[in-house]
Design a protein around this motif. Structure first.
Motif, PDB file in Angstrom:
ATOM      1  N   ILE A 136       0.585  -1.204   0.096  1.00 36.36           N
ATOM      2  CA  ILE A 136      -0.026   0.107   0.013  1.00 36.36           C
ATOM      3  C   ILE A 136       0.861   1.281   0.153  1.00 36.36           C
ATOM      4  O   ILE A 136       0.462   2.115  -0.716  1.00 36.36           O
ATOM      5  N   GLY A 137       1.974   1.124   0.706  1.00 33.33           N
ATOM      6  CA  GLY A 137       2.881   2.424   0.901  1.00 33.33           C
ATOM      7  C   GLY A 137       3.288   2.799  -0.508  1.00 33.33           C
ATOM      8  O   GLY A 137       3.684   4.082  -0.810  1.00 33.33           O
ATOM      9  N   CYS A 138       3.534   1.874  -1.434  1.00 32.36           N
ATOM     10  CA  CYS A 138       4.128   2.146  -2.876  1.00 32.36           C
ATOM     11  C   CYS A 138       3.166   3.380  -3.529  1.00 32.36           C
ATOM     12  O   CYS A 138       3.575   4.265  -4.266  1.00 32.36           O
ATOM     13  N   LEU A 139       1.606   2.985  -3.116  1.00 32.92           N
ATOM     14  CA  LEU A 139       0.894   4.046  -4.052  1.00 32.92           C
ATOM     15  C   LEU A 139       1.046   5.354  -3.481  1.00 32.92           C
ATOM     16  O   LEU A 139       0.602   6.257  -4.319  1.00 32.92           O
ATOM     17  N   LEU A 140       1.638   5.587  -2.153  1.00 31.79           N
ATOM     18  CA  LEU A 140       1.782   6.990  -1.702  1.00 31.79           C
ATOM     19  C   LEU A 140       3.424   7.234  -1.948  1.00 31.79           C
ATOM     20  O   LEU A 140       3.617   8.603  -2.691  1.00 31.79           O
ATOM     21  N   PHE A 141       4.303   6.675  -2.057  1.00 30.73           N
ATOM     22  CA  PHE A 141       5.568   7.161  -1.923  1.00 30.73           C
ATOM     23  C   PHE A 141       6.056   7.069  -3.392  1.00 30.73           C
ATOM     24  O   PHE A 141       7.113   7.981  -3.881  1.00 30.73           O
ATOM     25  N   SER A 142       5.758   6.267  -4.515  1.00 26.24           N
ATOM     26  CA  SER A 142       6.129   6.215  -5.626  1.00 26.24           C
ATOM     27  C   SER A 142       5.912   7.658  -6.338  1.00 26.24           C
ATOM     28  O   SER A 142       6.668   8.051  -6.969  1.00 26.24           O
ATOM     29  N   PRO A 143       4.689   7.927  -6.367  1.00 30.04           N
ATOM     30  CA  PRO A 143       4.384   9.351  -6.852  1.00 30.04           C
ATOM     31  C   PRO A 143       4.873  10.557  -6.317  1.00 30.04           C
ATOM     32  O   PRO A 143       5.534  11.419  -6.984  1.00 30.04           O
ATOM     33  N   LEU A 144       4.975  10.469  -4.885  1.00 32.48           N
ATOM     34  CA  LEU A 144       5.860  11.494  -4.001  1.00 32.48           C
ATOM     35  C   LEU A 144       7.152  11.619  -4.611  1.00 32.48           C
ATOM     36  O   LEU A 144       7.529  12.774  -4.742  1.00 32.48           O
ATOM     37  N   SER A 145       7.846  10.566  -5.025  1.00 27.04           N
ATOM     38  CA  SER A 145       9.113  10.782  -5.313  1.00 27.04           C
ATOM     39  C   SER A 145       9.477  11.404  -6.675  1.00 27.04           C
ATOM     40  O   SER A 145      10.464  11.763  -7.198  1.00 27.04           O
ATOM     41  N   GLU A 146       8.290  11.429  -7.354  1.00 31.04           N
ATOM     42  CA  GLU A 146       8.518  11.950  -8.945  1.00 31.04           C
ATOM     43  C   GLU A 146       8.028  13.542  -9.073  1.00 31.04           C
ATOM     44  O   GLU A 146       8.331  14.022  -9.814  1.00 31.04           O
ATOM     45  N   VAL A 147       7.627  13.806  -7.798  1.00 31.92           N
ATOM     46  CA  VAL A 147       7.591  15.358  -7.740  1.00 31.92           C
ATOM     47  C   VAL A 147       9.041  16.033  -7.354  1.00 31.92           C
ATOM     48  O   VAL A 147       9.635  15.872  -6.652  1.00 31.92           O
ATOM     49  N   PRO A 148       9.291  16.841  -8.555  1.00 32.83           N
ATOM     50  CA  PRO A 148      10.410  17.636  -8.625  1.00 32.83           C
ATOM     51  C   PRO A 148      10.750  18.335  -7.185  1.00 32.83           C
ATOM     52  O   PRO A 148      12.081  18.273  -6.863  1.00 32.83           O
ATOM     53  N   GLY A 268      17.062  13.696 -11.522  1.00 31.39           N
ATOM     54  CA  GLY A 268      17.849  14.847 -12.399  1.00 31.39           C
ATOM     55  C   GLY A 268      16.507  15.976 -12.453  1.00 31.39           C
ATOM     56  O   GLY A 268      16.812  17.039 -12.181  1.00 31.39           O
ATOM     57  N   PRO A 269      15.290  15.517 -12.217  1.00 29.50           N
ATOM     58  CA  PRO A 269      14.417  16.667 -12.321  1.00 29.50           C
ATOM     59  C   PRO A 269      14.332  17.575 -11.058  1.00 29.50           C
ATOM     60  O   PRO A 269      14.107  18.989 -11.063  1.00 29.50           O
ATOM     61  N   THR A 270      14.774  16.906  -9.910  1.00 29.21           N
ATOM     62  CA  THR A 270      14.833  17.599  -8.741  1.00 29.21           C
ATOM     63  C   THR A 270      16.292  18.500  -8.639  1.00 29.21           C
ATOM     64  O   THR A 270      16.103  19.731  -7.977  1.00 29.21           O
ATOM     65  N   ILE A 271      17.220  17.926  -8.935  1.00 28.66           N
ATOM     66  CA  ILE A 271      18.273  18.939  -9.056  1.00 28.66           C
ATOM     67  C   ILE A 271      18.155  20.137 -10.126  1.00 28.66           C
ATOM     68  O   ILE A 271      18.712  21.072  -9.627  1.00 28.66           O
ATOM     69  N   LEU A 272      17.521  19.838 -11.161  1.00 29.24           N
ATOM     70  CA  LEU A 272      17.361  20.611 -12.005  1.00 29.24           C
ATOM     71  C   LEU A 272      16.201  21.825 -11.664  1.00 29.24           C
ATOM     72  O   LEU A 272      16.276  23.149 -11.767  1.00 29.24           O
ATOM     73  N   PHE A 273      15.277  21.341 -10.738  1.00 30.31           N
ATOM     74  CA  PHE A 273      14.161  22.195  -9.969  1.00 30.31           C
ATOM     75  C   PHE A 273      14.672  23.101  -9.300  1.00 30.31           C
ATOM     76  O   PHE A 273      14.696  24.564  -9.249  1.00 30.31           O
ATOM     77  N   TYR A 274      15.889  22.948  -8.480  1.00 28.68           N
ATOM     78  CA  TYR A 274      16.340  23.727  -7.487  1.00 28.68           C
ATOM     79  C   TYR A 274      17.412  24.593  -8.024  1.00 28.68           C
ATOM     80  O   TYR A 274      17.718  25.842  -7.593  1.00 28.68           O
TER      81      TYR A 274
END
Length: 528
Positions: A136-148, A268-274
């Motif tokens: 069940i945790g995958c449904l929360l943490f997987s999309p969270l980790s994709e947010v830049p 990579g998206p997070t690095i570029l976001f900041y």
């Protein structure tokens, strides 16, 4: 090594406390004047058409914050090889630590029954709820980790901290309901390894290297649950049922500290976001954005929840190929966890093994995993990649070939276990059947892990989250219902029933190989 610490979770927090901002650049950013020409900005320059459209496109490109060329040291795929290897090892070891938590409880199960006066099925909830929690945790943490703005490390760090903390009350709790709730929460907090580890490896390894890293991670993930009873059985016998939780803390605690201090942000998206945020502050140009930031600028929470909770099941309902892989992976995982219920009904009964010796039987999975991993690496190196490089690999369904070869081994191994588990046959025979089953399951998972991203690249994350929940649900059911089934129709009948399901799945994977292209052409989700 200094960079690993500097941009690890601990280093990032220290940098934020000092500078009040996040920064993941490997090299100090070049100060940018407001009056600087956009030609001086580190953006890719592309020839564009003249006119209004060309002007808008050029404006879009010069406001795009991207890597400074193919060798940009900020790009995780350009990190030194030593950093990549160390990060892969940390991810694999942490994965082992949290996966072992599911079955490390099994040695305490009898004592839990005696202390709280519950049945075997009720006591087995301690393992089942842990497995359900990380599904069940995958449904929360997987999309969270994709947010830049979030990235990979915060889910690891926060969930890991709570995982470590929860080990303490789990070891001290004095009522059965509390123990079960805590076991579920432990599994839920363990889920980022299942939800995000593959994405983390994809961040740092190139497409040619990624399958090797995933092969290693999958082998370690397979070993985790198998070694739980071996690690805890003798300790629990001497120190009591609570020690399995203390042991989990002892295993996971130091590894969590390694993650905090040695694993940098790899998205990579997070690095570029900041980086874009830094450049906006320095130039005052609020139009500067990274590509992922631009794409998710107007994304609503409802859209994120839809993609995480609804989209995977929509794809499963409308795409028979995906539905088959989801069910097959679930059955494989459920079969794996059924051995935690069948082995205590075989080795103590027919071969007079005690509980500790029965736990040692799971060591047979080690050579099975080593052999499977080695075979898979050789297959990738000498058959897959040469053909991919020279363009002779053929249809994407060829990724299913290892699974097609290994799939019958699962059924053979289960039948061997079912019909050789008797006093008149040496105990090594069912143990070999156990090893063959795990060998086949490993290759099925690898085939699916390579097949789905190639056909459904846009929805791969959603499909894998549904796949993870499916595996957890099947394992949850297997833990609760396997022993009553085995006691009702016998080990030979119960395990043969599982083997029969695997025979049907073997037929299914051959059918998918033959008709997969046709299904792709009809699917509205597949990238044909």
């Amino acid at each position: 090594m200094s960079y690993l610490f500097q941009h690890s979770t601990v280093g990032t927090i220290a940098h934020y406390i000092k500078h009040r901002k996040f920064d993941f650049a490997r090299q100090p950013g070049k100060p940018i004047s407001i009056s600087s020409s956009t030609d001086d900005l580190p953006f890719p320059k592309e020839t564009v058409t003249e006119g209004v459209v060309g002007t808008e496109l050029k404006q879009h490109q010069t406001n795009l914050v991207d890597w400074r060329g193919p060798n940009d040291p900020r790009n995780p795929q350009n990190w030194p090889q030593s950093h990549k290897i160390l990060m892969t090892v940390v991810i694999c070891v942490y994965t082992f630590a949290v996966y072992v938590g599911s079955s490390i409880y099994s040695s305490s199960q009898q004592a839990v029954m005696d202390k709280f006066g519950v049945s075997h099925v009720e006591a087995s909830l301690g393992m089942a709820l842990y497995v359900l929690g990380y599904g069940i945790g995958c449904l929360l943490f997987s999309p969270l980790s994709e947010v830049p703005a979030i990235g990979r490390n915060p889910p690891y760090a926060i969930s890991g901290f709570l995982f470590i903390i929860l080990c303490v009350p789990t070891a001290l709790v004095n009522n059965f309901a509390g123990l079960m709730v805590l076991r579920f929460l432990l599994g839920f907090m363990a889920s980022p390894c299942l939800a995000t580890a593959g994405a983390s490896l994809g961040d740092i390894w190139t497409m040619a290297e990624f399958p090797f890293a995933v092969a290693l991670w999958a082998a370690v993930a397979t070993l985790g649950p198998a070694l739980g009873p071996t690690l805890s059985s003798y300790a629990v016998k001497s120190l009591g049922w609570r020690f399995s939780s203390w042991e989990l803390l002892i295993i996971a605690g130091p590894i969590y500290l390694l993650m905090l201090t040695l694993m940098p942000e790899s998205s990579g998206p997070t690095i570029l976001f900041y980086e874009a945020e830094r450049m906006r502050e320095e130039t005052g140009n609020q139009e500067l954005m990274s590509d992922s930031e631009r794409k998710q600028k107007n994304m609503k929470v409802s859209s994120l929840l839809f993609d995480a909770l609804i989209k995977p099941w929509e794809i499963n309902a409308l795409d028979p190929a995906i539905l088959f892989t989801t069910i097959y992976m679930g059955l494989c995982y459920g079969t794996y966890y059924s051995f935690f219920e069948s082995l205590p009904l075989v080795y103590p009964v027919y071969y007079n093994f005690n509980a500790e010796s029965t736990g040692l039987i799971f060591l047979a999975i080690i050579p099975a995993c080593i052999l499977a991993f080695s075979t898979h690496v050789l297959y990738l190196k000498y058959r897959v990649f040469p053909r991919l490089m020279n363009g002779t690999f053929g249809e994407i369904e060829n990724h299913l070939l290892p699974g097609m070869v290994a799939s019958p081994l699962i059924a053979i191994g289960l039948f061997m276990f079912a019909w050789s588990a008797r006093a008149s046959v040496h105990w090594i025979a069912p143990t070999i059947g156990l090893g063959m089953t795990i060998f086949g399951i490993y290759f099925i998972s690898q085939s699916v892990l390579l097949y789905i991203p190639n056909i459904y690249p846009k929805y791969a994350a959603s499909i894998f989250s549904a796949n993870s929940l499916s595996r957890s649900l099947f394992a949850f059911a297997a833990i609760l219902f396997a022993r009553p089934m085995f006691q009702s129709i016998g080990i030979d009948g119960g395990v043969s029933l599982l083997a029969g399901c695997m025979v049907l799945c073997s037929v299914g994977i051959f059918a998918l190989f033959k008709f997969g292209k046709t299904l792709r052409e009809r699917s509205r989700f597949a990238a044909v």
